[in-house]
Motif scaffolding. Structure first.
Motif, PDB file in Angstrom:
ATOM      1  N   MET A  68     -13.458  17.894 -29.781  1.00 58.42           N
ATOM      2  CA  MET A  68     -12.963  16.709 -29.086  1.00 58.42           C
ATOM      3  C   MET A  68     -11.582  16.326 -29.595  1.00 58.42           C
ATOM      4  N   HIS A  69     -11.400  16.340 -30.903  1.00 56.84           N
ATOM      5  CA  HIS A  69     -10.101  15.987 -31.475  1.00 56.84           C
ATOM      6  C   HIS A  69      -9.003  16.911 -30.958  1.00 56.84           C
ATOM      7  N   MET A  70      -9.243  18.208 -31.020  1.00 55.73           N
ATOM      8  CA  MET A  70      -8.224  19.171 -30.612  1.00 55.73           C
ATOM      9  C   MET A  70      -7.917  19.067 -29.121  1.00 55.73           C
ATOM     10  N   LEU A  71      -8.943  18.871 -28.300  1.00 53.65           N
ATOM     11  CA  LEU A  71      -8.727  18.769 -26.857  1.00 53.65           C
ATOM     12  C   LEU A  71      -8.016  17.474 -26.478  1.00 53.65           C
ATOM     13  N   ALA A  76      -9.258  11.891 -42.939  1.00 56.79           N
ATOM     14  CA  ALA A  76     -10.130  12.581 -41.989  1.00 56.79           C
ATOM     15  C   ALA A  76      -9.578  13.951 -41.620  1.00 56.79           C
ATOM     16  N   CYS A  77      -8.252  14.083 -41.556  1.00 52.30           N
ATOM     17  CA  CYS A  77      -7.650  15.385 -41.265  1.00 52.30           C
ATOM     18  C   CYS A  77      -7.997  16.398 -42.353  1.00 52.30           C
ATOM     19  N   VAL A  78      -7.968  15.963 -43.606  1.00 51.01           N
ATOM     20  CA  VAL A  78      -8.313  16.865 -44.708  1.00 51.01           C
ATOM     21  C   VAL A  78      -9.753  17.342 -44.564  1.00 51.01           C
ATOM     22  N   LEU A  79     -10.654  16.411 -44.269  1.00 52.49           N
ATOM     23  CA  LEU A  79     -12.061  16.787 -44.133  1.00 52.49           C
ATOM     24  C   LEU A  79     -12.295  17.667 -42.911  1.00 52.49           C
ATOM     25  N   CYS A  80     -11.673  17.298 -41.802  1.00 53.62           N
ATOM     26  CA  CYS A  80     -11.893  18.017 -40.550  1.00 53.62           C
ATOM     27  C   CYS A  80     -11.321  19.430 -40.596  1.00 53.62           C
ATOM     28  N   SER A  88      -7.772  -0.907 -33.305  1.00 47.30           N
ATOM     29  CA  SER A  88      -7.011  -0.191 -34.325  1.00 47.30           C
ATOM     30  C   SER A  88      -7.495   1.251 -34.421  1.00 47.30           C
ATOM     31  N   ALA A  89      -6.714   2.062 -35.111  1.00 41.79           N
ATOM     32  CA  ALA A  89      -7.114   3.456 -35.327  1.00 41.79           C
ATOM     33  C   ALA A  89      -8.394   3.527 -36.154  1.00 41.79           C
ATOM     34  N   ASP A  90      -8.525   2.638 -37.139  1.00 38.88           N
ATOM     35  CA  ASP A  90      -9.720   2.661 -37.985  1.00 38.88           C
ATOM     36  C   ASP A  90     -10.968   2.278 -37.195  1.00 38.88           C
ATOM     37  N   LEU A  91     -10.855   1.257 -36.325  1.00 36.33           N
ATOM     38  CA  LEU A  91     -11.996   0.879 -35.491  1.00 36.33           C
ATOM     39  C   LEU A  91     -12.345   2.010 -34.531  1.00 36.33           C
ATOM     40  N   THR A  92     -11.325   2.670 -33.997  1.00 32.72           N
ATOM     41  CA  THR A  92     -11.559   3.788 -33.082  1.00 32.72           C
ATOM     42  C   THR A  92     -12.254   4.933 -33.805  1.00 32.72           C
ATOM     43  N   TYR A  93     -11.852   5.190 -35.038  1.00 33.14           N
ATOM     44  CA  TYR A  93     -12.508   6.231 -35.837  1.00 33.14           C
ATOM     45  C   TYR A  93     -13.993   5.908 -36.013  1.00 33.14           C
ATOM     46  N   VAL A 151     -15.966  15.243 -38.745  1.00 33.82           N
ATOM     47  CA  VAL A 151     -15.260  13.971 -38.588  1.00 33.82           C
ATOM     48  C   VAL A 151     -14.206  14.145 -37.500  1.00 33.82           C
ATOM     49  N   LEU A 152     -13.781  13.027 -36.905  1.00 35.24           N
ATOM     50  CA  LEU A 152     -12.836  13.073 -35.790  1.00 35.24           C
ATOM     51  C   LEU A 152     -11.612  12.223 -36.132  1.00 35.24           C
ATOM     52  N   PRO A 153     -10.551  12.849 -36.630  1.00 39.46           N
ATOM     53  CA  PRO A 153      -9.338  12.093 -36.965  1.00 39.46           C
ATOM     54  C   PRO A 153      -8.759  11.402 -35.733  1.00 39.46           C
ATOM     55  N   VAL A 154      -8.249  10.203 -35.932  1.00 44.97           N
ATOM     56  CA  VAL A 154      -7.675   9.434 -34.829  1.00 44.97           C
ATOM     57  C   VAL A 154      -6.166   9.337 -35.024  1.00 44.97           C
TER      58      VAL A 154
END
Length: 249
Positions: A216-219, A163-167, A196-201, A174-177
């Motif tokens: 949202m991710h950055m903040l 997700a980081c690569v895409l974002c 989990s991180a995947d469920l949160t994503y 997308v919102l990396p967790v």
């Protein structure tokens, strides 16, 4: 009277039973913090940088990158590295030719070098074998779900790294967790306490507007590093204090 992790008496820690809406959280955090800038790197650069960042600090991640750039410099920034990097361009062809011991030594400062070095080498070798050159530029032709599924077939790459690569590289919605986003999502009751991180994503992909996911991710990362700390959250200074359920605090 006992105290919570923030040092406040537990009787004074009023809890709400409702979680705040993402738009409210985004608005409050936007008033408090500027949205940090994030340089846009080539997809492969972002993948390696994110692998280096796993379970370490940004400082150690960048030190490892600078070591790679010093030992395996790119002669042509636009070609060998696939894109300019704020921490120095790298020739991935040269990295691929390095011995396992040499590559592990180069990234040692980032920690888990015995895992990260093989993951980086495996990705470079696979791209050379399957694509014919060491690049991830073909991600541009994939949809978000397809790209996530593809990247997570690489060694050492989970949903967060993909997700980081895409974002960050492709600027996809997308919102990396990471650890901060996961902790805050649990405390705000956006997800169950042990989610989990995947469920949160998956959950945040449904509840946060696509146009606001990068912000949202950055903040949330800034918020998690400054106020909503893991061990001693500074609840008394938090702009979300009136609405926060304080799950686990």
């Amino acid at each position: 009277m006992s105290s919570n992790a923030a040092g406040l008496p537990r009787a004074a820690c009023r809890q709400t039973t409702r979680s705040p809406e993402p738009d409210l959280v985004l608005g409050r955090l936007s008033e408090r913090f500027p949205v940090p800038d994030k340089p846009r790197l080539a997809p492969l650069d972002e993948l390696v940088l994110t692998i280096l960042s796993q379970s370490t600090t940004d400082e150690n991640r960048d030190r490892a990158w600078r070591t790679l750039a010093a030992r395996y410099p790119a002669e042509d920034v636009g070609g060998a590295a696939g894109g300019a990097s704020p921490t120095g361009p790298i020739s991935w062809e040269s990295v691929l030719r390095a011995t396992p011991a040499e590559l592990e030594d180069a990234v040692r400062v980032a920690g888990l070098a015995n895992q990260k070095a093989p993951a980086i080498h495996a990705a470079l070798q696979r791209l050379r074998d399957e694509v014919g050159r060491i690049t991830l530029d073909h991600l541009e032709e994939m949809g978000d779900e397809e790209a996530i599924a593809y990247l997570t077939t690489f060694r050492g790459v989970g949903v967060k790294t993909a997700a980081c690569v895409l974002c960050f590289s492709l600027r996809r919605p997308v919102l990396p967790v990471d650890t901060h986003v996961l902790r805050i999502a649990r405390r705000l009751a956006w997800v169950p306490p042990r989610a989990s991180a995947d469920l949160t994503y998956t959950t945040l992909s449904r509840t946060v507007s696509p146009s606001e996911r990068f912000r949202m991710h950055m903040l949330l990362i800034t918020f998690g590093r400054s106020l909503c700390l893991a061990r001693a959250p500074r609840c008394g200074e938090c702009p979300l204090e009136p609405e926060c359920p304080r799950i686990g605090v």
